[in-house]
Every structure is written in structure tokens, then in C-alpha cells.
Write a protein that holds these residues in place. Structure first.
Motif, mmCIF file in Angstrom:
data_model
loop_
_atom_site.group_PDB
_atom_site.id
_atom_site.type_symbol
_atom_site.label_atom_id
_atom_site.label_comp_id
_atom_site.label_asym_id
_atom_site.label_seq_id
_atom_site.Cartn_x
_atom_site.Cartn_y
_atom_site.Cartn_z
ATOM 1 N N GLU A 1 39.604 54.527 52.986
ATOM 2 C CA GLU A 1 39.699 53.123 52.588
ATOM 3 C C GLU A 1 38.398 52.620 51.980
ATOM 4 O OE1 GLU A 1 40.944 51.496 56.270
ATOM 5 O OE2 GLU A 1 43.065 51.749 55.855
ATOM 6 N N GLU A 2 37.267 53.031 52.556
ATOM 7 C CA GLU A 2 35.980 52.634 51.979
ATOM 8 C C GLU A 2 35.821 53.218 50.577
ATOM 9 O OE1 GLU A 2 33.582 50.618 52.929
ATOM 10 O OE2 GLU A 2 34.614 50.029 54.773
ATOM 11 N N ALA A 3 36.226 54.484 50.417
ATOM 12 C CA ALA A 3 36.128 55.120 49.102
ATOM 13 C C ALA A 3 37.035 54.423 48.088
ATOM 14 C CB ALA A 3 36.492 56.598 49.214
ATOM 15 N N ALA A 4 38.241 54.060 48.510
ATOM 16 C CA ALA A 4 39.173 53.384 47.609
ATOM 17 C C ALA A 4 38.666 51.999 47.222
ATOM 18 C CB ALA A 4 40.546 53.289 48.259
ATOM 19 N N ALA A 5 38.065 51.287 48.178
ATOM 20 C CA ALA A 5 37.527 49.964 47.879
ATOM 21 C C ALA A 5 36.390 50.057 46.868
ATOM 22 C CB ALA A 5 37.048 49.293 49.168
ATOM 23 N N TYR A 6 35.546 51.052 47.052
ATOM 24 C CA TYR A 6 34.453 51.274 46.086
ATOM 25 C C TYR A 6 35.012 51.670 44.726
ATOM 26 C CZ TYR A 6 30.970 54.107 43.648
ATOM 27 O OH TYR A 6 30.162 54.655 42.692
ATOM 28 N N ALA A 7 36.018 52.543 44.715
ATOM 29 C CA ALA A 7 36.621 52.981 43.459
ATOM 30 C C ALA A 7 37.192 51.806 42.680
ATOM 31 C CB ALA A 7 37.707 54.022 43.734
ATOM 32 N N ALA A 8 37.755 50.829 43.404
ATOM 33 C CA ALA A 8 38.312 49.650 42.734
ATOM 34 C C ALA A 8 37.224 48.863 42.006
ATOM 35 C CB ALA A 8 39.018 48.761 43.753
ATOM 36 N N GLN A 9 36.000 48.913 42.544
ATOM 37 C CA GLN A 9 34.896 48.170 41.934
ATOM 38 C C GLN A 9 34.357 48.852 40.682
ATOM 39 O OE1 GLN A 9 31.940 47.798 45.018
ATOM 40 N NE2 GLN A 9 33.315 46.714 46.410
ATOM 41 N N VAL A 10 34.455 50.194 40.644
ATOM 42 C CA VAL A 10 33.832 50.932 39.540
ATOM 43 C C VAL A 10 34.865 51.604 38.630
ATOM 44 C CG1 VAL A 10 31.721 51.334 40.849
ATOM 45 C CG2 VAL A 10 33.558 53.039 40.932
ATOM 46 N N ALA A 11 36.134 51.239 38.793
ATOM 47 C CA ALA A 11 37.196 51.862 38.003
ATOM 48 C C ALA A 11 36.959 51.636 36.514
ATOM 49 C CB ALA A 11 38.551 51.305 38.411
ATOM 50 N N PRO A 12 37.286 52.628 35.691
ATOM 51 C CA PRO A 12 37.112 52.457 34.237
ATOM 52 C C PRO A 12 37.979 51.321 33.723
ATOM 53 C CG PRO A 12 38.378 54.465 34.747
ATOM 54 C CD PRO A 12 37.809 53.960 36.036
ATOM 55 N N PRO A 13 37.476 50.544 32.767
ATOM 56 C CA PRO A 13 38.231 49.391 32.258
ATOM 57 C C PRO A 13 39.464 49.822 31.480
ATOM 58 C CG PRO A 13 36.283 49.767 30.925
ATOM 59 C CD PRO A 13 36.171 50.708 32.092
ATOM 60 N N ILE B 1 49.559 77.633 54.045
ATOM 61 C CA ILE B 1 50.222 76.680 54.927
ATOM 62 C C ILE B 1 49.272 75.607 55.466
ATOM 63 C CG2 ILE B 1 52.021 78.308 55.622
ATOM 64 C CD1 ILE B 1 50.472 78.713 58.257
ATOM 65 N N CYS B 2 48.088 75.477 54.872
ATOM 66 C CA CYS B 2 47.178 74.419 55.321
ATOM 67 C C CYS B 2 47.810 73.062 55.020
ATOM 68 C CB CYS B 2 45.841 74.515 54.600
ATOM 69 S SG CYS B 2 44.974 76.077 54.809
ATOM 70 N N PRO B 3 48.008 72.222 56.018
ATOM 71 C CA PRO B 3 48.606 70.907 55.736
ATOM 72 C C PRO B 3 47.641 69.991 55.005
ATOM 73 C CG PRO B 3 47.985 71.081 58.054
ATOM 74 C CD PRO B 3 47.759 72.430 57.458
ATOM 75 N N GLY B 4 48.185 69.139 54.163
ATOM 76 C CA GLY B 4 47.360 68.132 53.519
ATOM 77 C C GLY B 4 46.968 67.051 54.508
ATOM 78 N N ILE B 5 45.787 66.473 54.316
ATOM 79 C CA ILE B 5 45.307 65.393 55.182
ATOM 80 C C ILE B 5 45.812 64.074 54.586
ATOM 81 C CG2 ILE B 5 43.254 64.240 56.092
ATOM 82 C CD1 ILE B 5 41.844 66.971 55.956
ATOM 83 N N PRO B 6 46.693 63.353 55.288
ATOM 84 C CA PRO B 6 47.374 62.195 54.684
ATOM 85 C C PRO B 6 46.465 61.161 54.038
ATOM 86 C CG PRO B 6 48.444 62.797 56.738
ATOM 87 C CD PRO B 6 47.209 63.651 56.652
ATOM 88 N N ALA B 7 45.362 60.796 54.690
ATOM 89 C CA ALA B 7 44.484 59.780 54.117
ATOM 90 C C ALA B 7 43.867 60.254 52.812
ATOM 91 C CB ALA B 7 43.388 59.405 55.114
ATOM 92 N N MET B 8 43.585 61.552 52.735
ATOM 93 C CA MET B 8 43.009 62.099 51.510
ATOM 94 C C MET B 8 44.059 62.258 50.414
ATOM 95 S SD MET B 8 39.748 62.409 51.773
ATOM 96 C CE MET B 8 39.665 60.937 52.784
ATOM 97 N N GLN B 9 45.299 62.517 50.802
ATOM 98 C CA GLN B 9 46.380 62.516 49.812
ATOM 99 C C GLN B 9 46.493 61.135 49.171
ATOM 100 O OE1 GLN B 9 49.309 63.731 52.675
ATOM 101 N NE2 GLN B 9 49.525 65.778 51.801
ATOM 102 N N TRP B 10 46.428 60.122 50.015
ATOM 103 C CA TRP B 10 46.506 58.744 49.529
ATOM 104 C C TRP B 10 45.323 58.406 48.631
ATOM 105 C CZ3 TRP B 10 43.066 54.724 50.947
ATOM 106 C CH2 TRP B 10 43.431 53.448 50.478
ATOM 107 N N LEU B 11 44.109 58.802 49.040
ATOM 108 C CA LEU B 11 42.926 58.529 48.228
ATOM 109 C C LEU B 11 43.019 59.256 46.891
ATOM 110 C CD1 LEU B 11 40.096 57.365 47.794
ATOM 111 C CD2 LEU B 11 39.181 59.393 48.961
#
Length: 260
Positions: A89-101, A147-157
Motif C-alpha cells: 500500500e505504501e508503494a502504491a501510494a508513492y506510485a500514484a504520486q510519481v506516475a507518468p502523466p 508451484i511457488c504461490p504468488g503473494i497476493p499483496a504483490m500481485q495487487w501492487l
């Protein structure tokens, strides 16, 4: 309200992760997936885990014997997934601030994500081994099973970064020759599709530290290919140190093993 919303999202991601990952523990060498939760926090082991995450405990080869149960409980019963969700969530919030126009994007804003225990979870493998010292032969056999499962929060990010217009590069110390095809297949099965490139350790970088290898990869992206690394996510400090580390780094918790 925003902070409360983020906490609620972390809780939902943690619940989803436990539901998805626990059955996978059964797939690791036939081990039972059910482990009783650890009651309370062991003061020594809690302190040890904080030392690991702060990069003050270095060079350790295995979880201390007295902390195996503590780490198992931390990883399997929700707190780990809540912590990873908070990082996402912190990474996504930061990404929203620096997202390409919109409309003015030159396609050079990028993020770098590690693979093992950032995108894909090796928790089933390490739990069966009682979080023992790294065994390259046994790990290669595990990773080859895809068979390594994906980490849900990282899939979302990952999907959030892509939707905001970032180029996403997955950079892993896995050996390209022996694990290239199975890693790509595992990532696709775990929901990581649409990344720009999967970069693995080739013959040129065998024997080099993770810091040296990943620094070289990032230098190529920045200095030779013109990308701007806006964010960098990994479970080891060696993923996040060295040259061209990025404008901001995000450390995912991992008390299971240490990579120099």
C-alpha cells in the motif's frame, strides 16, 4: 480515513493470503500444512526479527533454533501478510504520486521487483526445511516444480503499477540456464503477466553477490537504456543496495533467510 482504508485493505489481503497459501504447504514434500498458531510474542525472537529487517543481523545462515516456531507462526498466521500488505500500500501510494502523466509519457518510468519472496513465495519449501541453511540443489528442485504461490499483496501492487503506466522489470538471482523457463511459467500461473522483462542471473554473473549482480542490471537499465527507476521492491537488503537502486526502495519482510 485514508489510513483506515489502507489498514482495512491490508487486513483483507492478509486473510486472502492465508487462505491461498496454507494449502500450498501441503504440496511441499508431503508435509502437513496445519501448524498451531504461536501464542504471544517471544521477546528474543521478536528482537531478532527486528534486527533482521533493520539489516543489523547480517551473514546468518539459518533461523536460530529457538525461533523456528516463532518464524513459522509469523509467516503462516497472518502477521507476515499484513506486513507485506502495508508495504504494498505504501508503494502504491508513492506510485500514484510519481506516475507518468497521461499523454506525456515517454515510456521510461520503471519499477524493479525481485521475484523470490517478493512476487513468488517459497514459504512452503523453507517451512518444511525448518528454515535451515540454503541448499542450492534442493532449492533448484523446488523451484523447478513451478508451484511457488504468488503473494497476493504483490500481485495487487504489480497490477497497480502496470495500470498506472509504469514499465515493470522482474530481476532475480535465479540461474537463467537451469530455471529460466520454469520461473517464467510459474510467474504466469501466479498472475504475473505483462511485465516488460524477466532478468535472471546468466553465466557472466555466476558467483557474484546479489548486490553486484542487481547493481549491474539496474545500471544497464538506467545508463544504457534510459529508464528512470522510480521504485524498487525486494525482500532482501541486497535487492535494494548498490548502484541505481531507484528513487525509493521498499523492503518486504523476510525472516526466513539472508542473501548477501
Amino acid at each position: 480515513m485514508a489510513a483506515r482504508s489502507m489498514m482495512m485493505t491490508s487486513a483483507r489481503l492478509a486473510t486472502l493470503a492465508v487462505a491461498l497459501v496454507l494449502p500450498w504447504l501441503e504440496a511441499a514434500e508431503g508435509a502437513p500444512w496445519f501448524w498451531p498458531p504461536i501464542s504471544g510474542d517471544d521477546p528474543y525472537c521478536l528482537t531478532w526479527r527486528v534486527m533482521v529487517e533493520a539489516n543489523n543481523a547480517k551473514g546468518w545462515r539459518a533461523v536460530p533454533a529457538q525461533c523456528v516456531g516463532y518464524v513459522r507462526g509469523y509467516m503462516a498466521w497472518g502477521q507476515y501478510y499484513r506486513d507485506v500488505g502495508a508495504v504494498a500500500e505504501e508503494a502504491a501510494a508513492y506510485a500514484a504520486q510519481v506516475a507518468p502523466p497521461a499523454g506525456g509519457d515517454d515510456g521510461r518510468d520503471a519499477w524493479v521487483l525481485d521475484v523470490d519472496d517478493t512476487c513468488l513465495s517459497n514459504q512452503p519449501y523453507y517451512q518444511v526445511k525448518q528454515f535451515g541453511a540454503y541448499d542450492p540443489v534442493a532449492f533448484r528442485a523446488w523451484a523447478s516444480r513451478e508451484i511457488c504461490p504468488g503473494i497476493p499483496a504483490m500481485q495487487w501492487l504489480f497490477q497497480t503499477l502496470r495500470s498506472r503506466g509504469f514499465r515493470v522489470f522482474l530481476v532475480t538471482g535465479r540461474d537463467e540456464e537451469t530455471l529460466g523457463s520454469c520461473t517464467a511459467a510459474n510467474l504466469a500461473a501466479a498472475g504475473f503477466s505483462g511485465y516488460d522483462r524477466l532478468i535472471m542471473r546468466g553465466a557472466l554473473y555466476r558467483g557474484q553477490s546479489s548486490v553486484a549482480f542487481k547493481s549491474a542490471v539496474r545500471r544497464q537499465l538506467v545508463e544504457e537504456q534510459g529508464y528512470r527507476i522510480r521504485g524498487n521492491v525486494g525482500d532482501q537488503w541486497s535487492d535494494l543496495q548498490g548502484d541505481c537502486a531507484g528513487d525509493r526502495v521498499f523492503k518486504v519482510p523476510n525472516p526466513m533467510y539472508f542473501v548477501p
